[in-house]
Design a protein around this motif. Structure first.
Motif, short mmCIF file in Angstrom:
data_model
loop_
_atom_site.label_atom_id
_atom_site.label_comp_id
_atom_site.label_asym_id
_atom_site.label_seq_id
_atom_site.Cartn_x
_atom_site.Cartn_y
_atom_site.Cartn_z
N GLU A 132 10.11 21.24 13.35
CA GLU A 132 9.15 20.18 13.62
C GLU A 132 8.37 20.46 14.90
OE1 GLU A 132 9.46 15.52 14.84
OE2 GLU A 132 10.38 16.08 12.92
N GLU A 133 7.06 20.21 14.85
CA GLU A 133 6.20 20.38 16.02
C GLU A 133 5.65 19.03 16.48
OE1 GLU A 133 4.46 24.87 15.10
OE2 GLU A 133 3.12 23.13 14.98
N THR A 134 5.47 18.93 17.81
CA THR A 134 4.84 17.74 18.39
C THR A 134 3.72 18.17 19.33
OG1 THR A 134 6.48 17.70 20.19
CG2 THR A 134 6.93 16.34 18.25
N VAL A 135 2.71 17.34 19.43
CA VAL A 135 1.59 17.56 20.35
C VAL A 135 1.46 16.33 21.23
CG1 VAL A 135 -0.89 17.98 20.57
CG2 VAL A 135 0.41 19.07 18.72
N ASP A 136 1.66 16.51 22.53
CA ASP A 136 1.64 15.38 23.49
C ASP A 136 2.62 14.29 23.08
OD1 ASP A 136 -0.34 16.65 25.00
OD2 ASP A 136 -1.94 15.78 23.77
N GLY A 137 3.77 14.71 22.55
CA GLY A 137 4.81 13.76 22.18
C GLY A 137 4.68 13.16 20.79
N ASP A 138 3.57 13.41 20.11
CA ASP A 138 3.34 12.84 18.78
C ASP A 138 3.66 13.87 17.69
OD1 ASP A 138 2.43 10.42 19.85
OD2 ASP A 138 0.39 11.23 20.08
N TYR A 139 4.21 13.39 16.59
CA TYR A 139 4.53 14.25 15.45
C TYR A 139 3.27 14.96 14.94
CZ TYR A 139 5.61 15.51 10.61
OH TYR A 139 5.75 16.19 9.41
N PHE A 140 3.40 16.28 14.68
CA PHE A 140 2.25 17.05 14.21
C PHE A 140 2.48 17.65 12.83
CE2 PHE A 140 -0.47 20.88 14.06
CZ PHE A 140 -1.69 20.27 14.22
#
Length: 298
Positions: free
Chosen positions: A72-80
């Protein structure tokens, strides 16, 4: 001298293989450290040679396991985005973990080598869903030592390499985005302990000290107009736990749990149609794996 500055143009490439690509006009920057790449590649081949030599020793184990995988990847804490095994990953390997044959105050090389294949479901709010294949390999060497006063505990330190290939090139997501192939490489130091609860039950607890990661994104497999990219990952960590049950001298049943937490990569630069210049990075990501396996001692 100077740089050519152009008006900003923003476009997001479909993220169908674990990368976030934001296209921005900018001047070219080269940030990949080739000398460090050479050092890590050399260390990997030393590992391979050491493990090959060990294959001819006794007390080897052929391993087979079935497990769950989630990335799983996140960008600025949000799910991506995420990749999840569908239905499970299958691994076949060979290992040498016979700590009971280590004499007190003696050093001994142990190792793990494993190849994995699995089908994954890709999901991203922006790009949709896709089904693709993962190929994975792991090679770990451990230098172990048994203390005279602590016969149940065998600490170790080692050197390891993890390889993964995401075969998304040529595939199209549910929202019409093109996928691309991606290769992931981790270099790390396993630090841990084998602990014998009894002659039939033991635990391998391991912390993975992350040295370096390299992400090769083969954007040309989505469109030949794109250049391929290399992103360096410089920080993160991993955890690896394996509980082994040995009902008799020739068989083992084991349960494992593995976790990786890797920080956002450095930014690199690519081009489109030899005209547009863009920057890209690999987002912060986590990987969780767990499963059950069987090994035969020979």
């Amino acid at each position: 001298g100077g740089s050519l500055l152009l008006a900003m143009y923003l476009y997001t490439l479909p993220h169908t293989s674990n990368g976030i690509w934001t296209f921005i006009y900018t001047k070219f920057k080269l940030i990949y450290n080739h000398s460090m790449k050479y050092i890590y590649k050399t260390a990997f081949f030393v590992l391979l040679l050491q493990s090959t030599i060990q294959v001819y020793a006794n007390s080897q184990e052929i391993t087979f396991d079935v497990g769950y995988y989630n990335y799983e990847e996140t960008v600025d804490g949000d799910y991506f985005m995420s990749d999840e095994s569908s239905p499970a990953f299958i691994s076949l390997g060979i290992r040498k973990w016979d700590t009971e044959n280590i004499e007190n105050r003696n050093l001994k090389w142990l190792y793990t080598f494993e190849g994995t294949f699995g089908n994954v479901n890709y999901e991203s709010p922006g790009s949709g869903t896709m089904n693709t294949n993962y190929y994975k390999a792991r090679l770990e060497n451990y230098l172990s030592y048994k203390f005279e006063k602590y016969e149940k505990a065998t600490p170790f330190i080692g050197l390891a390499y993890r390889w993964l290939y995401d075969d998304s090139g040529g595939k199209t997501s549910s929202k019409g985005h093109l996928g691309y192939d991606r290769q992931s490489e981790y270099y790390y130091v396993p630090l841990g302990i084998f602990y014998d609860y009894s002659s039939k039950l033991n635990l391998k607890a391991q912390y993975n000290l992350f040295l370096k990661g390299t992400q090769n994104s083969y954007l040309s497999t989505a469109s030949t107009a794109y250049t391929d990219l290399v992103n360096d990952q410089n920080s993160g960590f991993g955890i690896d736990l394996t509980l082994n049950f040995k009902p008799n001298e020739k068989n083992n049943v084991f349960f494992y749990y593995r976790y990786w937490d890797i920080n956002k990569s450095e930014t690199t630069t690519g081009t489109y149609a030899d005209i547009l210049v863009f920057e890209a990075y690999e987002p912060k990501n986590t990987t969780i794996e767990y499963g059950i396996g069987y090994s035969w001692i020979f």
